[in-house]
Design a protein around this motif. Structure first.
Motif, mmCIF file in Angstrom:
data_model
loop_
_atom_site.group_PDB
_atom_site.id
_atom_site.type_symbol
_atom_site.label_atom_id
_atom_site.label_comp_id
_atom_site.label_asym_id
_atom_site.label_seq_id
_atom_site.Cartn_x
_atom_site.Cartn_y
_atom_site.Cartn_z
ATOM 1 N N GLY A 11 31.138 -20.217 14.829
ATOM 2 C CA GLY A 11 29.686 -20.089 14.832
ATOM 3 C C GLY A 11 29.099 -19.960 13.446
ATOM 4 O O GLY A 11 29.779 -20.151 12.432
ATOM 5 N N GLN A 12 27.786 -19.648 13.442
ATOM 6 C CA GLN A 12 27.046 -19.546 12.191
ATOM 7 C C GLN A 12 26.292 -18.210 12.168
ATOM 8 O O GLN A 12 25.712 -17.821 13.192
ATOM 9 N N ALA A 13 26.312 -17.536 11.022
ATOM 10 C CA ALA A 13 25.462 -16.348 10.816
ATOM 11 C C ALA A 13 24.311 -16.817 9.923
ATOM 12 O O ALA A 13 24.517 -17.168 8.764
ATOM 13 N N VAL A 14 23.114 -16.885 10.488
ATOM 14 C CA VAL A 14 21.967 -17.465 9.763
ATOM 15 C C VAL A 14 21.222 -16.345 9.040
ATOM 16 O O VAL A 14 20.656 -15.450 9.689
ATOM 17 N N ILE A 15 21.287 -16.370 7.726
ATOM 18 C CA ILE A 15 20.702 -15.292 6.910
ATOM 19 C C ILE A 15 19.723 -15.888 5.906
ATOM 20 O O ILE A 15 19.682 -17.101 5.717
ATOM 21 N N VAL A 43 22.348 -15.966 19.487
ATOM 22 C CA VAL A 43 22.309 -14.501 19.603
ATOM 23 C C VAL A 43 21.293 -13.976 18.602
ATOM 24 O O VAL A 43 21.409 -14.247 17.396
ATOM 25 N N ASN A 44 20.284 -13.270 19.093
ATOM 26 C CA ASN A 44 19.286 -12.703 18.170
ATOM 27 C C ASN A 44 19.755 -11.333 17.695
ATOM 28 O O ASN A 44 19.880 -10.402 18.495
ATOM 29 N N LEU A 45 20.006 -11.230 16.389
ATOM 30 C CA LEU A 45 20.402 -9.941 15.799
ATOM 31 C C LEU A 45 19.256 -9.350 14.986
ATOM 32 O O LEU A 45 19.468 -8.370 14.255
ATOM 33 N N ASP A 46 18.058 -9.927 15.091
ATOM 34 C CA ASP A 46 16.928 -9.419 14.308
ATOM 35 C C ASP A 46 16.017 -8.601 15.221
ATOM 36 O O ASP A 46 15.252 -9.181 16.001
ATOM 37 N N PRO A 47 16.044 -7.272 15.125
ATOM 38 C CA PRO A 47 15.209 -6.449 16.016
ATOM 39 C C PRO A 47 13.709 -6.694 15.808
ATOM 40 O O PRO A 47 12.912 -6.370 16.658
ATOM 41 N N ALA A 48 13.361 -7.318 14.657
ATOM 42 C CA ALA A 48 11.927 -7.543 14.384
ATOM 43 C C ALA A 48 11.463 -8.876 14.952
ATOM 44 O O ALA A 48 10.284 -9.189 14.953
ATOM 45 N N ASN A 49 12.401 -9.714 15.411
ATOM 46 C CA ASN A 49 12.012 -11.025 15.967
ATOM 47 C C ASN A 49 11.266 -10.817 17.274
ATOM 48 O O ASN A 49 11.762 -10.158 18.176
ATOM 49 N N GLU A 50 10.062 -11.431 17.358
ATOM 50 C CA GLU A 50 9.351 -11.374 18.659
ATOM 51 C C GLU A 50 9.063 -12.799 19.107
ATOM 52 O O GLU A 50 9.020 -13.709 18.278
ATOM 53 N N GLY A 51 8.894 -12.985 20.391
ATOM 54 C CA GLY A 51 8.549 -14.315 20.906
ATOM 55 C C GLY A 51 9.542 -15.371 20.453
ATOM 56 O O GLY A 51 9.182 -16.354 19.823
ATOM 57 N N LEU A 52 10.810 -15.148 20.782
ATOM 58 C CA LEU A 52 11.852 -16.072 20.329
ATOM 59 C C LEU A 52 11.613 -17.465 20.890
ATOM 60 O O LEU A 52 11.417 -17.631 22.091
ATOM 61 N N PRO A 53 11.642 -18.503 20.053
ATOM 62 C CA PRO A 53 11.363 -19.872 20.533
ATOM 63 C C PRO A 53 12.556 -20.531 21.187
ATOM 64 O O PRO A 53 12.443 -21.556 21.825
ATOM 65 N N TYR A 54 13.752 -19.928 21.035
ATOM 66 C CA TYR A 54 14.960 -20.555 21.569
ATOM 67 C C TYR A 54 15.458 -19.795 22.804
ATOM 68 O O TYR A 54 15.050 -18.663 23.060
ATOM 69 N N GLU A 55 16.343 -20.439 23.523
ATOM 70 C CA GLU A 55 16.998 -19.808 24.686
ATOM 71 C C GLU A 55 17.978 -18.769 24.127
ATOM 72 O O GLU A 55 18.946 -19.122 23.461
ATOM 73 N N CYS A 56 17.675 -17.485 24.357
ATOM 74 C CA CYS A 56 18.439 -16.417 23.700
ATOM 75 C C CYS A 56 19.510 -15.871 24.652
ATOM 76 O O CYS A 56 19.191 -15.319 25.706
ATOM 77 N N GLY A 104 34.133 -19.497 24.623
ATOM 78 C CA GLY A 104 34.117 -20.953 24.753
ATOM 79 C C GLY A 104 32.828 -21.555 24.221
ATOM 80 O O GLY A 104 32.706 -22.758 24.055
ATOM 81 N N HIS A 105 31.837 -20.680 23.970
ATOM 82 C CA HIS A 105 30.593 -21.198 23.384
ATOM 83 C C HIS A 105 30.719 -21.224 21.860
ATOM 84 O O HIS A 105 31.557 -20.553 21.271
ATOM 85 N N TYR A 106 29.788 -21.971 21.255
ATOM 86 C CA TYR A 106 29.628 -21.991 19.796
ATOM 87 C C TYR A 106 28.441 -21.069 19.515
ATOM 88 O O TYR A 106 27.376 -21.222 20.121
ATOM 89 N N PHE A 107 28.599 -20.099 18.610
ATOM 90 C CA PHE A 107 27.573 -19.067 18.438
ATOM 91 C C PHE A 107 26.688 -19.328 17.220
ATOM 92 O O PHE A 107 27.179 -19.766 16.168
ATOM 93 N N ILE A 108 25.405 -19.035 17.399
ATOM 94 C CA ILE A 108 24.469 -19.035 16.265
ATOM 95 C C ILE A 108 23.792 -17.665 16.261
ATOM 96 O O ILE A 108 23.141 -17.288 17.247
ATOM 97 N N PHE A 109 24.009 -16.901 15.192
ATOM 98 C CA PHE A 109 23.427 -15.551 15.093
ATOM 99 C C PHE A 109 22.196 -15.587 14.190
ATOM 100 O O PHE A 109 22.287 -15.938 13.020
#
Ligand SMILES: Nc1nc2c(ncn2[C@@H]2O[C@H](COP(=O)(O)OP(=O)(O)OP(=O)(O)O)[C@@H](O)[C@H]2O)c(=O)[nH]1
Ligand SMILES: [Mg+2]
Length: 310
Positions: A11-15, A43-56, A104-109
């Motif tokens: 997966g990817q850790a998006v920073i 996977v949303n690891l940002d507690p400040a993220n609101e109204g996520l545009p993606y399927e979380c 089995g999934h590919y993760f994007i954090f």
């Protein structure tokens, strides 16, 4: 991860700094990967993220709510967010239990934008290193707004934070210049784009700065910073236009190479190569990625002024 012989997950850790385009990237990359046939879990690891545009698939907000923390501990947004990340670090069993069914999934954090989390605070690095114990092989994808190329002094500061992030996060790493669809709206750059992406001879930046009366006072400091960056010679960038399929494909190749995905799953890779070729030149996302019309590359002046705030 827990249980039977762990299947290696990738997966990817998006920073990256606030507003650099992390959440938008997570949406665009997840859509692109699904079109290639990859099973993706964002996977949303940002507690400040609101109204996520993606399927979380997993949201840290279920474990700890930033607003509650700020109220209960009388903390501001930044202190509250750091507390949330330390709370997650102390409760990683929760995260592990959430990720287990997604094997089995590919993760994007999608990670928080607080720079200190990537340059010196321990929580995020410790979370990443714990995930490595679960045989989850991540590439850190570090976004930097391409707007920083318009000002040599800002570009030097971005090089410093990118280098500090690479050394602190301790993951395979890919640096991206984001929002490239806006680059021609920022006016003429001092050097051509390769200079910024390859981070070539930085003495030209120093010359450029020396001609500016304000920065000429800091010549020695800038020389030392530039020398440090060149001594490590670690930092380079890939330009990213999130709305351009070929641009995302180049990023994905670098990411898959960095964490070893490309060496592991050959049949998937050849399928994806076929899918990508079949996708045609410009890959259409299901949405405009939430990029407000006014921010989409356009010639009118207001977009340019607005874009300067990005
Ligand atoms: N033109 C353009 N705008 C973008 C792009 N990526 C993001 N934006 C805009 O930039 C702003 C911030 O994007 P986000 O994806 O929320 O950035 P972020 O890094 O997740 O921000 P934080 O969660 O606050 O750290 C939004 O208004 C987006 O629409 C891009 O590639 N091109
Ligand atoms: Mg975000």
């Amino acid at each position: 991860m827990a249980g039977a012989a762990p299947a290696t997950a990738f997966g990817q850790a998006v920073i990256g700094p606030p507003g650099s385009g992390k959440t938008t990237y997570c949406l665009g990359m997840s859509e692109f990967l699904r079109a290639l046939g990859r099973r993706v879990a964002v996977v949303n690891l940002d507690p400040a993220n609101e109204g996520l545009p993606y399927e979380c698939a997993v949201d840290v907000g279920e474990l700890v709510a930033l607003g509650d923390v700020m109220d209960a501990l009388r903390l501001g947004p930044n202190g509250g967010l750091l507390y949330c990340m330390e709370y997650l670090e102390a409760n990683l069993d929760w995260l592990r239990a959430k990720l287990e069914p997604l094997r089995g999934h590919y993760f994007i954090f999608d990670c928080p934008g607080q720079v200190e989390l990537c340059t010196h605070h321990a929580a995020l690095r410790s979370i990443f290193s714990q995930m490595a114990q679960w045989d989850l092989r991540l590439t850190a994808v570090h976004l930097v707004d391409s707007h920083y190329c318009t000002d040599p002094a800002k570009f030097i500061s971005v090089l410093c934070t990118s280098l500090a992030t690479m050394l602190h996060v301790e993951l395979p790493h890919v640096n991206l210049l984001s929002k490239m669809d806006l680059i021609e709206h920022y006016g003429k750059l001092a050097f051509n784009l390769d200079y910024y992406t390859e981070v070539l001879d930085l003495s030209y930046l120093l010359e450029h700065l020396a001609s500016d009366p304000f920065f000429s006072h800091y010549r020695q400091l800038n020389e030392k910073l530039v020398q440090l960056i060149e001594d490590y010679s670690l930092v380079s960038f890939i330009p990213l236009n999130i709305q351009d399929k070929d641009s995302i494909q180049r990023v994905l190749q670098a990411v898959d190479k960095a964490n070893g995905y490309c060496f592991g799953i050959q049949e998937q890779r050849s399928l994806e190569a076929m899918m990508s070729a079949a996708m045609g030149a410009d890959f259409h996302f299901s949405s405009t990625l939430g990029i407000q019309e006014k921010y989409l590359a356009s010639s009118d002046q207001t977009a340019e002024q607005e874009a300067m705030q990005l």
